[in-house]
Design an enzyme around this catalytic site. Structure first.
Site, PDB file in Angstrom:
ATOM      1  N   HIS A  88      -7.537   9.445  -2.089  1.00 45.34           N
ATOM      2  CA  HIS A  88      -6.919   9.331  -0.758  1.00 45.34           C
ATOM      3  C   HIS A  88      -7.780   9.944   0.350  1.00 45.34           C
ATOM      4  CE1 HIS A  88      -2.671   9.085   1.218  1.00 45.34           C
ATOM      5  NE2 HIS A  88      -3.613   8.792   2.092  1.00 45.34           N
ATOM      6  N   TYR A 120       2.981   9.879  -0.114  1.00 45.94           N
ATOM      7  CA  TYR A 120       4.022   9.305   0.760  1.00 45.94           C
ATOM      8  C   TYR A 120       5.416   9.501   0.165  1.00 45.94           C
ATOM      9  CZ  TYR A 120       0.096   6.522   2.713  1.00 45.94           C
ATOM     10  OH  TYR A 120      -1.088   6.095   3.248  1.00 45.94           O
ATOM     11  N   LYS A 156      -2.605   5.940  -4.330  1.00 48.99           N
ATOM     12  CA  LYS A 156      -3.728   6.858  -4.070  1.00 48.99           C
ATOM     13  C   LYS A 156      -3.554   8.226  -4.719  1.00 48.99           C
ATOM     14  CE  LYS A 156      -3.781   4.651   0.471  1.00 48.99           C
ATOM     15  NZ  LYS A 156      -2.393   4.559   0.924  1.00 48.99           N
ATOM     16  N   ASP A 207       0.854  -1.190   0.000  1.00 49.85           N
ATOM     17  CA  ASP A 207       0.000   0.000   0.000  1.00 49.85           C
ATOM     18  C   ASP A 207       0.890   1.240   0.000  1.00 49.85           C
ATOM     19  OD1 ASP A 207      -2.786   1.229   0.651  1.00 49.85           O
ATOM     20  OD2 ASP A 207      -1.413   2.171   2.071  1.00 49.85           O
TER      21      ASP A 207
HETATM   22  N1  LIG Z   1      -5.366   6.030   3.694  1.00 52.21           N
HETATM   23  C1  LIG Z   1      -4.822   6.755   4.640  1.00 52.21           C
HETATM   24  O1  LIG Z   1      -5.160   7.930   4.843  1.00 52.21           O
HETATM   25  C2  LIG Z   1      -3.756   6.152   5.512  1.00 52.21           C
HETATM   26  C3  LIG Z   1      -3.425   6.752   6.732  1.00 52.21           C
HETATM   27  C4  LIG Z   1      -2.457   6.132   7.536  1.00 52.21           C
HETATM   28  C5  LIG Z   1      -1.829   4.962   7.114  1.00 52.21           C
HETATM   29  N2  LIG Z   1      -2.150   4.421   5.888  1.00 52.21           N
HETATM   30  C6  LIG Z   1      -1.476   3.174   5.406  1.00 52.21           C
HETATM   31  O2  LIG Z   1      -1.521   2.186   6.406  1.00 52.21           O
HETATM   32  C7  LIG Z   1      -0.185   1.742   6.688  1.00 52.21           C
HETATM   33  C8  LIG Z   1      -0.086   1.309   8.123  1.00 52.21           C
HETATM   34  O3  LIG Z   1      -0.577   2.299   8.995  1.00 52.21           O
HETATM   35  P1  LIG Z   1       0.203   2.829  10.260  1.00 52.21           P
HETATM   36  O4  LIG Z   1       1.660   2.839  10.000  1.00 52.21           O
HETATM   37  O5  LIG Z   1      -0.482   4.075  10.672  1.00 52.21           O
HETATM   38  O6  LIG Z   1      -0.164   1.733  11.397  1.00 52.21           O
HETATM   39  P2  LIG Z   1       0.410   0.318  11.851  1.00 52.21           P
HETATM   40  O7  LIG Z   1       0.891  -0.464  10.697  1.00 52.21           O
HETATM   41  O8  LIG Z   1      -0.673  -0.264  12.703  1.00 52.21           O
HETATM   42  O9  LIG Z   1       1.616   0.710  12.824  1.00 52.21           O
HETATM   43  C9  LIG Z   1       2.925   0.936  12.377  1.00 52.21           C
HETATM   44  C10 LIG Z   1       3.797   1.190  13.597  1.00 52.21           C
HETATM   45  O10 LIG Z   1       3.771   0.036  14.431  1.00 52.21           O
HETATM   46  C11 LIG Z   1       5.109  -0.491  14.568  1.00 52.21           C
HETATM   47  N3  LIG Z   1       4.976  -1.951  14.524  1.00 52.21           N
HETATM   48  C12 LIG Z   1       4.666  -2.715  13.456  1.00 52.21           C
HETATM   49  N4  LIG Z   1       4.566  -4.013  13.808  1.00 52.21           N
HETATM   50  C13 LIG Z   1       4.819  -4.058  15.127  1.00 52.21           C
HETATM   51  C14 LIG Z   1       4.862  -5.114  16.098  1.00 52.21           C
HETATM   52  N5  LIG Z   1       4.620  -6.375  15.740  1.00 52.21           N
HETATM   53  N6  LIG Z   1       5.152  -4.803  17.388  1.00 52.21           N
HETATM   54  C15 LIG Z   1       5.397  -3.527  17.756  1.00 52.21           C
HETATM   55  N7  LIG Z   1       5.370  -2.484  16.900  1.00 52.21           N
HETATM   56  C16 LIG Z   1       5.087  -2.750  15.606  1.00 52.21           C
HETATM   57  C17 LIG Z   1       5.903   0.075  13.417  1.00 52.21           C
HETATM   58  O11 LIG Z   1       7.253   0.225  13.761  1.00 52.21           O
HETATM   59  P3  LIG Z   1       8.432  -0.554  12.948  1.00 52.21           P
HETATM   60  O12 LIG Z   1       8.308  -0.124  11.505  1.00 52.21           O
HETATM   61  O13 LIG Z   1       9.672  -0.085  13.604  1.00 52.21           O
HETATM   62  O14 LIG Z   1       8.173  -2.034  13.151  1.00 52.21           O
HETATM   63  C18 LIG Z   1       5.239   1.445  13.237  1.00 52.21           C
HETATM   64  O15 LIG Z   1       5.750   2.367  14.176  1.00 52.21           O
HETATM   65  C19 LIG Z   1       0.697   2.943   6.306  1.00 52.21           C
HETATM   66  O16 LIG Z   1       2.043   2.583   6.077  1.00 52.21           O
HETATM   67  C20 LIG Z   1      -0.001   3.400   5.053  1.00 52.21           C
HETATM   68  O17 LIG Z   1       0.381   2.564   3.959  1.00 52.21           O
HETATM   69  C21 LIG Z   1      -3.112   4.969   5.109  1.00 52.21           C
END
Ligand SMILES: NC(=O)c1ccc[n+]([C@@H]2O[C@H](COP(=O)([O-])OP(=O)(O)OC[C@H]3O[C@@H](n4cnc5c(N)ncnc54)[C@H](OP(=O)(O)O)[C@@H]3O)[C@@H](O)[C@H]2O)c1
Length: 314
Positions: free
Chosen positions: A111, A55, A80, A50
């Site tokens: 987006h 980004y 997006k 994704d």
């Molecule tokens: N459409 C939108 O508006 C929108 C908005 C926000 C996000 N997104 C998409 O969704 C993706 C994921 O969202 P997100 O990054 O907000 O949330 P997430 O994936 O729930 O959380 C990522 C965070 O959690 C840590 N992490 C991952 N696995 C872990 C584990 N097993 N134990 C402990 N910590 C862990 C990561 O650190 P490390 O990398 O150091 O492991 C990072 O700091 C984004 O990359 C993006 O592609 C879309």
């Protein structure tokens, strides 16, 4: 524990991996590392990446896909349309496709529903009071009509939206000829989005969860921690088991190879324990919440977004 690649069929027949998704958001200062950790995600079995124009990681994602040697058709790529390109859909899509270099895009999303003024080189133009410069010269209904035209080009397999609510989906449906295949929203146990989930299920729109872990806010919840102990799993694995049980597509992001492996190895929980996780819902946004002084989320109020019917209870 399972780490199989399960797929969900979208409303146009296209299949999307349900859990083996990897987010690729990265702040500007760490973007030079994105190719490496996306390549690592692909080696660890992730088959849905994704990304988004905004980004700045599309090129790195494309390079990682190429370097992986995995056949293109085995990888599902989502990107997006940014909020300041709603009046230039075809041009923006082609820029993203060129950056990715993947030949086609599997899923292209609007987006955000709000349109922001286009200013060369400035994706976040602001008014003097600090609020975002929104525009009503173009709107998501117009942008969607252009997205529908993209389907005819064969360069995209499915189109959808992100950050849409029942309110904005209803407004979109007034002019849409094609029902969005996907709505990507913030979704985790503290923000279960059950009303939106039911609505999307009725309309044939698949839900993708961003911020699927709910960060340490949800990981540290006492129930999640106790279930992790019970199932000899980690809090993140417990949270993702709940998503999987609800058939929600998730796009977790990790730069770390061990955590990437952890996040796609999911235990099976009892119905009773899953029910307890359903009980954690409190309408709490953790990633994208209203600005404390303007009350807006990137230029729109909660009312405009249709998010006010689901306010935080805390
Ligand atoms: N459409 C939108 O508006 C929108 C908005 C926000 C996000 N997104 C998409 O969704 C993706 C994921 O969202 P997100 O990054 O907000 O949330 P997430 O994936 O729930 O959380 C990522 C965070 O959690 C840590 N992490 C991952 N696995 C872990 C584990 N097993 N134990 C402990 N910590 C862990 C990561 O650190 P490390 O990398 O150091 O492991 C990072 O700091 C984004 O990359 C993006 O592609 C879309």
């Amino acid at each position: 524990m399972t780490s199989s690649i399960r797929k969900v069929k979208l409303n146009n027949g296209v299949e999307i991996p349900i859990i083996v998704g990897s987010g690729s958001y990265a702040p500007p200062e760490t973007r030079d590392k994105v190719k490496d950790w996306i390549l690592s995600a692909l080696k660890n079995g992730y088959r849905h990446i994704d990304t988004a124009y905004i980004y700045g990681t599309e090129k790195a994602v494309g390079e990682a896909i190429k370097a992986s040697g995995i056949p293109r058709e085995e990888i599902f790529v989502t990107t997006k349309l940014p909020w300041n390109h709603q009046d230039r859909v075809a041009e923006s899509f082609n820029t993203s496709l060129e950056a990715l270099g993947t030949g086609y895009i599997d899923l292209y999303l609007i987006h955000w529903p709000q349109a922001i003024v286009f200013e060369e080189g400035n994706p976040l133009p602001r008014n003097p009071d600090g609020s975002f410069k929104t525009t009503d010269k173009v709107n998501f209904n117009d942008a969607w009509a252009e997205m529908e035209k993209l389907l005819q080009t064969g360069k995209v397999r499915a189109i959808g939206v992100s950050n849409f609510s029942i309110k904005t989906l209803e407004k979109l449906s007034m002019t849409a000829k094609v029902t969005p295949a996907v709505n990507q929203v913030e979704l985790h146990p503290y923000l279960a989005q059950n009303e939106l989930r039911d609505y999307c299920a009725k309309k044939g729109i698949a839900l993708t969860a961003y911020t699927p872990s709910g960060y340490s806010v949800v990981r540290d919840d006492p129930l999640i921690v106790s279930l992790a102990e019970k199932y000899k799993a980690t809090p993140t694995q417990i949270i993702f088991a709940w998503h999987l049980s609800r058939n929600t597509i998730i796009v977790p992001k990790s730069e770390n190879s061990e955590r990437q492996k952890e996040n796609i190895t999911i235990p099976a929980l009892s119905e009773e324990d899953l029910g307890k996780i359903w009980g954690l819902d409190r309408g709490q946004r953790i990633c994208n919440k209203a600005h404390p002084t303007t009350g807006q989320v990137f230029g729109w109020t909660l009312e405009q977004l249709g998010w006010e019917t689901y306010p935080p209870k805390l």
